[in-house]
Design an enzyme around this catalytic site. Structure first.
Site, PDB file in Angstrom:
ATOM      1  N   ASP A   5      10.369 -15.952  -1.750  1.00 33.57           N
ATOM      2  CA  ASP A   5       9.192 -15.276  -2.313  1.00 33.57           C
ATOM      3  C   ASP A   5       8.007 -16.215  -2.204  1.00 33.57           C
ATOM      4  O   ASP A   5       8.067 -17.361  -2.646  1.00 33.57           O
ATOM      5  CB  ASP A   5       9.421 -14.874  -3.767  1.00 33.57           C
ATOM      6  CG  ASP A   5       8.381 -13.850  -4.221  1.00 33.57           C
ATOM      7  OD1 ASP A   5       8.571 -12.659  -3.944  1.00 33.57           O
ATOM      8  OD2 ASP A   5       7.382 -14.260  -4.849  1.00 33.57           O
ATOM      9  N   ASP A  20       5.969 -18.515   3.606  1.00 33.66           N
ATOM     10  CA  ASP A  20       5.211 -17.370   4.098  1.00 33.66           C
ATOM     11  C   ASP A  20       5.975 -16.854   5.319  1.00 33.66           C
ATOM     12  O   ASP A  20       6.016 -17.507   6.362  1.00 33.66           O
ATOM     13  CB  ASP A  20       3.812 -17.827   4.487  1.00 33.66           C
ATOM     14  CG  ASP A  20       2.993 -16.781   5.225  1.00 33.66           C
ATOM     15  OD1 ASP A  20       3.495 -15.651   5.443  1.00 33.66           O
ATOM     16  OD2 ASP A  20       1.848 -17.097   5.611  1.00 33.66           O
ATOM     17  N   ASN A  42      12.182  -7.834   3.656  1.00 31.05           N
ATOM     18  CA  ASN A  42      11.647  -6.935   2.641  1.00 31.05           C
ATOM     19  C   ASN A  42      10.204  -7.258   2.247  1.00 31.05           C
ATOM     20  O   ASN A  42       9.504  -6.390   1.727  1.00 31.05           O
ATOM     21  CB  ASN A  42      12.548  -7.012   1.397  1.00 31.05           C
ATOM     22  CG  ASN A  42      11.939  -6.369   0.177  1.00 31.05           C
ATOM     23  OD1 ASN A  42      11.943  -5.144   0.029  1.00 31.05           O
ATOM     24  ND2 ASN A  42      11.391  -7.182  -0.719  1.00 31.05           N
ATOM     25  N   TYR A  54      -0.783   0.342   6.374  1.00 33.16           N
ATOM     26  CA  TYR A  54       0.607   0.206   5.927  1.00 33.16           C
ATOM     27  C   TYR A  54       1.525   1.098   6.754  1.00 33.16           C
ATOM     28  O   TYR A  54       2.614   0.683   7.167  1.00 33.16           O
ATOM     29  CB  TYR A  54       0.667   0.572   4.446  1.00 33.16           C
ATOM     30  CG  TYR A  54       2.032   0.542   3.809  1.00 33.16           C
ATOM     31  CD1 TYR A  54       2.652  -0.661   3.506  1.00 33.16           C
ATOM     32  CD2 TYR A  54       2.683   1.727   3.475  1.00 33.16           C
ATOM     33  CE1 TYR A  54       3.900  -0.692   2.892  1.00 33.16           C
ATOM     34  CE2 TYR A  54       3.925   1.712   2.872  1.00 33.16           C
ATOM     35  CZ  TYR A  54       4.524   0.498   2.582  1.00 33.16           C
ATOM     36  OH  TYR A  54       5.760   0.482   1.973  1.00 33.16           O
ATOM     37  N   LYS A  95       4.659  -0.159   9.070  1.00 33.64           N
ATOM     38  CA  LYS A  95       6.021   0.297   8.810  1.00 33.64           C
ATOM     39  C   LYS A  95       6.583   1.086  10.002  1.00 33.64           C
ATOM     40  O   LYS A  95       7.799   1.050  10.249  1.00 33.64           O
ATOM     41  CB  LYS A  95       6.050   1.142   7.537  1.00 33.64           C
ATOM     42  CG  LYS A  95       5.835   0.334   6.263  1.00 33.64           C
ATOM     43  CD  LYS A  95       6.865  -0.771   6.108  1.00 33.64           C
ATOM     44  CE  LYS A  95       6.853  -1.397   4.722  1.00 33.64           C
ATOM     45  NZ  LYS A  95       7.816  -2.514   4.597  1.00 33.64           N
ATOM     46  N   THR A 132       7.806   0.669  -8.023  1.00 35.52           N
ATOM     47  CA  THR A 132       7.545  -0.764  -7.920  1.00 35.52           C
ATOM     48  C   THR A 132       6.053  -1.019  -8.099  1.00 35.52           C
ATOM     49  O   THR A 132       5.255  -0.090  -8.236  1.00 35.52           O
ATOM     50  CB  THR A 132       7.970  -1.305  -6.536  1.00 35.52           C
ATOM     51  OG1 THR A 132       7.087  -0.756  -5.540  1.00 35.52           O
ATOM     52  CG2 THR A 132       9.410  -0.950  -6.205  1.00 35.52           C
TER      53      THR A 132
END
Length: 299
Positions: free
Chosen positions: A38, A78, A105, A176, A180, A210
């Site tokens: 992360d 990163d 993810n 986005y 994707k 989320t």
């Protein structure tokens, strides 16, 4: 509980919160040793500071895994930094003795209508999602290829993260959606190229409440992040070796195999088309083809 992943070694990117955290915990429950990656950014991709002890959300996840009796380690790379992604793969190898599972993810959103999207916003979102899938996959793939050539082929598994936005499109999420969609395409190519090394590559299109969805949609009836993770655990298992090159949507209790671009009705003029003949021919083909699914948010 039967443990699907006993002794297997995994990297989960963007695992400090939300869906990534849920994946890391689920893999650990099934016996995997986990590198919890992360970078520590806000929903919009801005860097946040750790607390005075240097802790980050990834440290919290590692402690949760250890409390379950599992093994895990923090990685703060990163994932879109090519060298940092290589070091992350090496960390798994150095710490746990190898790598079997890569769950890509990590990501963030900067939602805008296309005419309001800045170049910086486009570049940032494409970088973290698309390059952030490519870089870890490239380095993990190189390791698995080397292992296979040395006669140590692993039952390697990659689970990428696409989205309904990338498959059907989503109003206000052009950047986005493009990222994707690119991940879905990358998944197909990687599956075709890497199968010879014992690697399967699939993508999920998760639906969950989320940080990324709250504020963009009514999330009151949406699934929880952890509802997506059993699918990831199974795809990451040795048992799933015959499943590759698939994009699978998971929405709570519903699993759907997505059917992507495929050849539909066609017409052959036998020679170069005359522009005046294209319209009638194309309209006939469109009438024979199934209509596209509507873009999310379209009126």
């Amino acid at each position: 509980m039967s443990r699907l992943l006993e002794g297997r070694i995994a990297i989960v990117t963007g695992a400090g919160r939300g869906i990534g955290r849920a994946h890391a915990l689920e893999l650990a429950r099934h016996g995997a040793k986990v590198v919890v990656n992360d970078y520590g950014v806000t929903l919009a991709g801005e860097t946040v500071h750790t607390n005075g002890a240097g802790d980050s959300p990834a440290h919290d996840v590692v402690r949760e895994i250890e409390a379950l009796g599992g093994e895990a380690v923090v990685n703060g790379a990163d994932v879109a930094d090519f060298d940092a992604a290589e070091a992350m793969v090496q960390q798994a190898i150095d710490t746990f003795g190898g790598l079997d599972i890569l769950v890509n993810n990590a990501g963030f959103v900067r939602d805008r209508m296309l005419v309001n999207t800045s170049e910086e916003e486009w570049d940032a979102v494409i970088r973290v999602h698309l390059k952030g899938h490519f870089a870890p996959l490239r380095h993990a793939g190189a390791y698995w290829r080397a292992e296979a050539k040395e006669g140590r082929q692993r039952a390697a598994r990659v689970v990428n993260t696409s989205s309904g936005a990338g498959l059907q499109g989503s109003v206000g999420q052009g950047t986005y959606s493009a990222a994707k969609a690119g991940i879905a395409g990358l998944t197909l190519v990687a599956a075709a190229e890497m199968g010879r090394y014992g690697v399967t590559v699939n993508a999920i299109a998760p639906v969950a409440k989320t940080r990324m969805t709250e504020g963009a949609f009514d999330t009151s009836a949406m699934a929880l992040p952890e509802d997506n993770s059993p699918l990831v655990a199974w795809l990451a298992s040795a048992e799933a070796g015959d499943v590759t090159g698939r994009v699978i949507e998971i929405d709570g209790s519903v699993i759907t195999v997505e059917n992507g671009w495929a050849h539909g009705p066609s017409a052959d003029a036998g020679a170069r088309w005359d522009a005046t003949e294209v319209g009638p021919a194309l309209r006939k083909l469109l009438a024979e083809a199934p209509p596209p699914e509507p873009v999310y948010g379209a009126s």
